[in-house]
Every structure is written in C-alpha cells, then in structure tokens.
Design an enzyme around this catalytic site. Sequence first.
Site, mmCIF file in Angstrom:
data_model
loop_
_atom_site.group_PDB
_atom_site.id
_atom_site.type_symbol
_atom_site.label_atom_id
_atom_site.label_comp_id
_atom_site.label_asym_id
_atom_site.label_seq_id
_atom_site.Cartn_x
_atom_site.Cartn_y
_atom_site.Cartn_z
ATOM 1 N N ASP A 249 21.879 -19.189 22.572
ATOM 2 C CA ASP A 249 21.305 -20.348 22.321
ATOM 3 C C ASP A 249 21.548 -21.728 23.126
ATOM 4 O O ASP A 249 21.219 -22.425 23.410
ATOM 5 C CB ASP A 249 22.652 -20.493 21.161
ATOM 6 C CG ASP A 249 22.994 -21.363 20.310
ATOM 7 O OD1 ASP A 249 21.510 -22.475 20.373
ATOM 8 O OD2 ASP A 249 23.639 -21.963 19.478
ATOM 9 N N HIS B 43 29.615 -21.373 13.387
ATOM 10 C CA HIS B 43 28.811 -22.001 14.512
ATOM 11 C C HIS B 43 29.094 -23.674 14.530
ATOM 12 O O HIS B 43 27.949 -24.453 13.459
ATOM 13 C CB HIS B 43 27.557 -21.193 14.188
ATOM 14 C CG HIS B 43 26.626 -21.327 15.527
ATOM 15 N ND1 HIS B 43 25.986 -20.583 16.321
ATOM 16 C CD2 HIS B 43 25.993 -22.498 16.127
ATOM 17 C CE1 HIS B 43 24.964 -20.958 16.934
ATOM 18 N NE2 HIS B 43 25.514 -22.077 16.755
ATOM 19 N N CYS C 34 21.426 -29.832 21.803
ATOM 20 C CA CYS C 34 21.345 -29.387 20.628
ATOM 21 C C CYS C 34 20.208 -30.898 20.390
ATOM 22 O O CYS C 34 19.220 -31.334 20.125
ATOM 23 C CB CYS C 34 22.024 -30.658 19.004
ATOM 24 S SG CYS C 34 21.321 -30.507 17.747
ATOM 25 N N ASN D 113 26.300 -27.140 21.708
ATOM 26 C CA ASN D 113 27.069 -26.072 20.921
ATOM 27 C C ASN D 113 28.650 -26.502 21.059
ATOM 28 O O ASN D 113 29.042 -26.768 22.348
ATOM 29 C CB ASN D 113 26.592 -24.983 21.961
ATOM 30 C CG ASN D 113 25.388 -24.843 21.380
ATOM 31 O OD1 ASN D 113 25.587 -23.870 20.356
ATOM 32 N ND2 ASN D 113 24.793 -23.357 22.347
HETATM 33 MG MG MG Z 1 24.688 -23.398 18.454
#
Ligand code: MG
Length: 310
Positions: A21, A216, A249, A258
């Site tokens: 990610d 998350h 993001c 994150n």
């Molecule tokens: Mg993420």
Amino acid sequence: MEVPLAGLPSGVRIHEVGARDGLQNEKATVPTEVKAEFVHRLAAAGLSTIEATSFVHPAWVPQLADAAELVPLLADLASDPGMRLPVLVPNQRGLERALELGVREIAVFGSATESFAKANLNRTVDESLAMFEPVVARARAEGLRVRGYLSMCFGDPWEGPVPVGQVASVARRLHAMGCSELSLGDTIGVATPGHVVTLLDELTGSGVPVGELAVHFHDTYGQALSNTLAALGRGVTVVDASAGGLGGCPYAKSATGNLATEDLVWMLQGLGIRTGVDLVRLSATSAWMAEQLGRPSPSRTVRALTHREQ
Ligand code: MG
C-alpha cells in the site's frame, strides 16, 4: 515509560503494508532488490505480517509491476512458519500467478461504496463481489488465508459520509464468502473515534467476530492514532500500518496517508501492549527507505528518533 490503560488488549499484530500500500502510492518506483531488502529489514525489525506486493495488472500499478520477480527474493522469509507474507490479488489471473510462486496468503480489495468500486475497479459493488467470489473460493480450497480489504468505510470523496449499515452489509458478504479477516479502511482519513466504535459495534452486532476484524486508518486529518485507540478499546487486535508512513493518499491530495508503523508502535509500547517490534531498528529502516525515495519520512516518530540522519 510504560503506563497501561485498562480495557485494552495485551498484544497487537501489526499488518505491515508499507511494501504494498505504501510503495504503490509513492511517485518513485523502487528497484526490486531495494524492495526485497526493505521487506527483509522489516522482518528483522520484528514485523511478522508483511504485505509484500500486489499482483494487479502492471498497467494499473506500475510501481509493483515486479511482483513475480520480488516474491522469489523473499523465499527465505516465506519458509519461516512464524512469518506471513500476504500479497494482494485483484482477480483469478492474479491468484494463479501468486499460486505459481507458492504464495500462502492473499488479500482482495473491495469497496463499501459504489463510487469507489466504480473508480477503482470499474465495477459495481455487486459485480466486484461476484469477481472476488471464485478467487476467494479457489484460494481457500488451496488452503490459503484470505484477507478482505474494505475501503471507504467511513467517508467517500464522492458520496460523503458512508452509513455504517451499508459498510456492514458489504463486510458480511465478504466474510460469508470466506475472508477470514476483514480490514476496515478509512481510505480518505476522515473517521473520528465515535464513528469507529459505532461501525465496530454494528459489525460485531451483525455476526462478524471482532477477532476477524482489522483496522486500516489514514492520518490525513491527524486522527489515525485516536481511531486506533478507540478500536483497541472495542477488542480489535490487528492494526494495519505502513513503515515510515509510506504512501500518500491519491484520493485526498495530501502528503499524509497511511498511519506510520513507528507512530503506532510508540503508542502501543507506551501502553505496554506487545507488538514484537524493535522501534529503533524499524525507524532506521524507514529512514533508509526515505533516502531511497529522496524525501524525508512523514512519520513524526521516525523524525524524532532519527533526526540527525534526515
Ligand atoms: Mg492505506
């Protein structure tokens, strides 16, 4: 200093997402050998669940186009029974590629909202679940663990706040399909703690055990740790985080995406909650990765612990 707080779990399993990610949302593409070294360093720092890469079509995510080259470089880690190295697979083709390489754990990436399902998968929610069904069934038949990501669980950039009943409905379908862990994603980082607790209660009240839920969070609005603490208070023990806060993001034009693993570990350590992670070693790894990417780590803990190097 360790000062426990009542009502929290004694240990947390961190699901490290930096290599997948994180790197898929970085502008720079990192060479395969550097990724392999990164995953090895994360493991050496004590992380035992490291999402390694994604078998999506290279045209969609060029940063992770080397998945088939990376996985064999992690064979030594994969042979350790205490180590989990899940990979993301979008469809049956991706699953077959992962199976050929001996992958033992996969994740599928679903959406709680129609707008994001359309934007990310070019499918409706129903169509995307229909696409995952044979993937999950085949993976389970092969004895693989399957995690289901559910994105946009709190807010959606097109639809605004997302009703908890809507999230629970999609979550139950992923769970019934055979996902043994559901990761609830705050993809644009808008959640606040009361919303987190309300969603968790809705899910557990509708039959998804809290032991099969992960959270998350994104730190876009500085809420990731508050939200994590609220989730721990409801019994969640699996928390997703990205070493050094890798990965902005793309849907929230912000540098902070994150939750940084180091920021999470600093809080958990202070609470006396076991993670198995060596924070100094992890921060050094993230400082090293920030150098590879040519910019400082957005993690405040990494900066505080490694300020001389950045
Ligand atoms: Mg993420």
